[in-house]
Design a protein around this motif. Structure first.
Motif, PDB file in Angstrom:
ATOM      1  N   UNK A 203       9.109  29.658  13.244  1.00 37.33           N
ATOM      2  CA  UNK A 203       7.842  30.121  12.777  1.00 37.33           C
ATOM      3  C   UNK A 203       7.651  30.188  11.458  1.00 37.33           C
ATOM      4  N   UNK A 204       8.670  30.660  10.420  1.00 35.62           N
ATOM      5  CA  UNK A 204       8.711  30.735   9.111  1.00 35.62           C
ATOM      6  C   UNK A 204       8.324  29.318   8.448  1.00 35.62           C
ATOM      7  N   UNK A 205       9.064  28.225   9.016  1.00 35.05           N
ATOM      8  CA  UNK A 205       9.036  26.801   8.566  1.00 35.05           C
ATOM      9  C   UNK A 205       7.732  26.229   8.350  1.00 35.05           C
ATOM     10  N   UNK A 206       6.773  27.008   9.373  1.00 42.93           N
ATOM     11  CA  UNK A 206       5.649  26.337   9.467  1.00 42.93           C
ATOM     12  C   UNK A 206       4.502  27.357   8.720  1.00 42.93           C
ATOM     13  N   UNK A 207       4.928  28.310   8.159  1.00 46.41           N
ATOM     14  CA  UNK A 207       4.016  29.376   7.573  1.00 46.41           C
ATOM     15  C   UNK A 207       3.525  29.073   6.213  1.00 46.41           C
ATOM     16  N   UNK A 208       2.289  29.031   5.908  1.00 50.98           N
ATOM     17  CA  UNK A 208       1.593  28.418   4.743  1.00 50.98           C
ATOM     18  C   UNK A 208       1.919  29.499   3.416  1.00 50.98           C
ATOM     19  N   UNK A 209       2.566  30.574   3.610  1.00 54.02           N
ATOM     20  CA  UNK A 209       3.097  31.406   2.513  1.00 54.02           C
ATOM     21  C   UNK A 209       4.785  31.223   2.196  1.00 54.02           C
ATOM     22  N   UNK A 210       5.324  30.320   3.102  1.00 54.14           N
ATOM     23  CA  UNK A 210       6.758  29.985   2.982  1.00 54.14           C
ATOM     24  C   UNK A 210       6.883  28.570   2.497  1.00 54.14           C
ATOM     25  N   UNK A 211       7.720  28.466   1.301  1.00 51.09           N
ATOM     26  CA  UNK A 211       7.816  26.965   1.055  1.00 51.09           C
ATOM     27  C   UNK A 211       9.182  26.484   1.436  1.00 51.09           C
ATOM     28  N   UNK A 212      10.255  27.445   1.673  1.00 47.40           N
ATOM     29  CA  UNK A 212      11.559  26.846   2.372  1.00 47.40           C
ATOM     30  C   UNK A 212      12.169  27.635   3.163  1.00 47.40           C
TER      31      UNK A 212
ATOM     32  N   UNK B 285      23.889  35.002  -6.969  1.00 47.66           N
ATOM     33  CA  UNK B 285      22.697  34.224  -6.922  1.00 47.66           C
ATOM     34  C   UNK B 285      22.813  32.707  -7.805  1.00 47.66           C
ATOM     35  N   UNK B 286      22.933  31.777  -6.680  1.00 52.78           N
ATOM     36  CA  UNK B 286      23.125  30.267  -7.318  1.00 52.78           C
ATOM     37  C   UNK B 286      21.926  29.663  -8.283  1.00 52.78           C
ATOM     38  N   UNK B 287      22.485  29.196  -9.204  1.00 52.59           N
ATOM     39  CA  UNK B 287      21.204  28.496 -10.079  1.00 52.59           C
ATOM     40  C   UNK B 287      20.386  27.627  -9.313  1.00 52.59           C
ATOM     41  N   UNK B 288      21.001  26.894  -8.099  1.00 50.42           N
ATOM     42  CA  UNK B 288      19.894  26.239  -7.540  1.00 50.42           C
ATOM     43  C   UNK B 288      19.091  27.026  -6.519  1.00 50.42           C
ATOM     44  N   UNK B 289      19.240  27.988  -6.620  1.00 47.51           N
ATOM     45  CA  UNK B 289      18.399  28.854  -5.617  1.00 47.51           C
ATOM     46  C   UNK B 289      16.812  29.067  -6.176  1.00 47.51           C
ATOM     47  N   UNK B 290      15.811  29.072  -5.150  1.00 50.29           N
ATOM     48  CA  UNK B 290      14.522  29.227  -5.605  1.00 50.29           C
ATOM     49  C   UNK B 290      14.346  30.557  -6.368  1.00 50.29           C
ATOM     50  N   UNK B 291      13.459  30.903  -6.927  1.00 50.04           N
ATOM     51  CA  UNK B 291      13.220  32.069  -7.645  1.00 50.04           C
ATOM     52  C   UNK B 291      12.632  33.359  -6.717  1.00 50.04           C
ATOM     53  N   UNK B 292      11.831  32.829  -5.828  1.00 46.96           N
ATOM     54  CA  UNK B 292      10.990  33.756  -4.846  1.00 46.96           C
ATOM     55  C   UNK B 292      12.049  33.689  -3.432  1.00 46.96           C
ATOM     56  N   UNK B 293      13.288  34.213  -3.410  1.00 47.94           N
ATOM     57  CA  UNK B 293      14.029  34.083  -2.450  1.00 47.94           C
ATOM     58  C   UNK B 293      14.198  35.373  -1.838  1.00 47.94           C
ATOM     59  N   UNK B 294      13.772  35.534  -0.231  1.00 45.62           N
ATOM     60  CA  UNK B 294      14.234  36.851   0.374  1.00 45.62           C
ATOM     61  C   UNK B 294      15.022  36.252   1.510  1.00 45.62           C
TER      62      UNK B 294
END
Length: 384
Positions: A265-274, A351-360
């Motif tokens: 579900x989250x993979x197709x959500x417009x507010x979720x980039x990854x 926190x990996x340097x390769x991780x996106x900033x907005x990560x939940x």
């Protein structure tokens, strides 16, 4: 190395010895400090060294991981510390993947100052990178697969082969997959670590850890060092671990079923980039996961649209998901880690340097899965 019993049979019956305990379906708790010897030579002396209740939990955990021994500790961090300390010789070298549970980095830093141990941190995705990092003084390769936060995997069989060819030991934190969905010893890894506080405990009511292996001489060493350090698990806590193990297979299946639906579900959500979840076919290492895991747990991460302040407000709109630092229990949790350095430090997350900033990070629990999806959808739509 192969399991001889199904996981379900190990969890429900292995080691229970009904005849020994008057037919009691649940073996009693040996909640005692010492054992006397005037009338019976039973082999027990003091519960810091050995105890039947602790041994039952260890016997089940060893069998679940296809190991020959298990040593339970008072916490997951105590188990990790025991492994690092076991190999902590002066001027030795350890290879460790970058995205581990944060306490690992802290422990390696502490031992580097105390014993002049050096550490090389690697991404871990390519076994050749690990091979290139090996030195003559390398003693241990420390893995966590899937790794914290971004859930990258390491090729366990390939890394174990490289390590053995150089007489180096390997250890892995297998907490994410649990012994139901991954058995690293079967791929040649030497030591498996679990935080029992997560899926194996499963009810958010206990703290514990375990180290599991195949080599009996090493197992003796870990038992002896635990007795010296005094980090033994309490008998009552061990009884609770065994209680939880009995339902582990069915709980893990439900965690997986719920998480796969939430992740899709989250993979197709417009507010979720990854979405970072090894169970999705879109995961870049999906084929590797199929090779070395038989299933997936309920923990994932998502990158969302919005500034940190907006995301923090969004979390307050959730009704089913609680904001919390742990995972693996019956309840669904969500954590906003990278935005708050103080919080991240308290939660011991790397926190990996390769991780996106907005990560939940999301831990999908055992609630009705549609309720969870609706809850996330409603909260995510509050982001501008």
């Amino acid at each position: 190395m192969k399991k001889h019993l199904a996981s379900e049979d190990i969890c429900t019956h292995l080691g229970d010895e009904y005849d020994r305990y008057l037919g009691a379906i649940i073996p009693p708790i040996f909640q005692n400090t010492l054992f006397t010897h005037k009338h019976t030579d039973h082999g027990y002396a003091y519960s810091r060294i050995s105890n039947p209740t602790i041994e039952l939990a260890e016997k089940k955990l060893a069998a679940l991981e296809a190991g020959n021994w298990a040593v339970c500790y008072s916490s997951g961090v105590a188990a990790i510390s025991a492994v690092i300390a076991y190999f902590a010789a002066n001027e030795s070298h350890i290879i460790c993947i970058k995205n581990t549970y944060g306490r690992v980095n802290q422990l390696l830093e502490h031992y580097s100052r105390k014993f002049q141990i050096s550490t090389t941190f690697v991404e871990g995705n390519d076994p050749a990178e690990i091979k290139a990092a090996i030195r003559p003084e390398t003693k241990l390769i420390y893995l966590e697969s899937p790794s914290s936060l971004v859930y990258q995997m390491q090729d366990l069989e390939a890394i174990a082969c490289i390590a053995k060819s150089h007489d180096i030991y390997t250890a892995i934190d297998n907490t994410w997959a649990s012994p139901i969905f991954q058995n690293p010893l079967c791929f040649g890894i030497d030591l498996v670590i679990h935080s029992l506080s997560k899926y194996i405990g499963g009810h958010s009511d206990l703290i514990g850890g375990v180290v599991i292996g195949a080599d009996m001489e090493m197992g003796t060493g870990f038992h002896e060092e635990r007795a010296m350090f005094g980090a033994v698990m309490d008998p009552h806590l061990s009884w609770m671990v065994t209680r939880s193990i009995r339902t582990l297979p069915v709980r893990m299946k439900q965690h997986q079923e719920n998480a796969l639906r939430v992740a899709s579900f989250l993979e197709g959500h417009p507010k979720v980039s990854q979405v970072f979840y090894p169970g999705l076919a879109s995961h870049p290492q999906y084929e590797l996961g199929l090779k070395q895991m038989s299933g997936y747990s309920g923990v994932m991460s998502i990158a969302v649209s919005g500034e940190p302040e907006q995301v923090a407000k969004m979390l307050k709109q959730l009704q089913y998901f609680e904001v919390g630092s742990s995972w693996g229990g019956f309840e669904s949790l969500i954590a906003l880690l990278p935005f708050n350095e103080k919080l991240a430090g308290e939660m011991n997350e790397t926190i990996s340097v390769s991780a996106p900033k907005s990560l939940l990070r999301i831990s999908v629990g055992l609630e009705n899965v549609q309720s969870l999806i609706n809850d996330l959808d409603r909260a995510l739509h509050t982001l501008d």
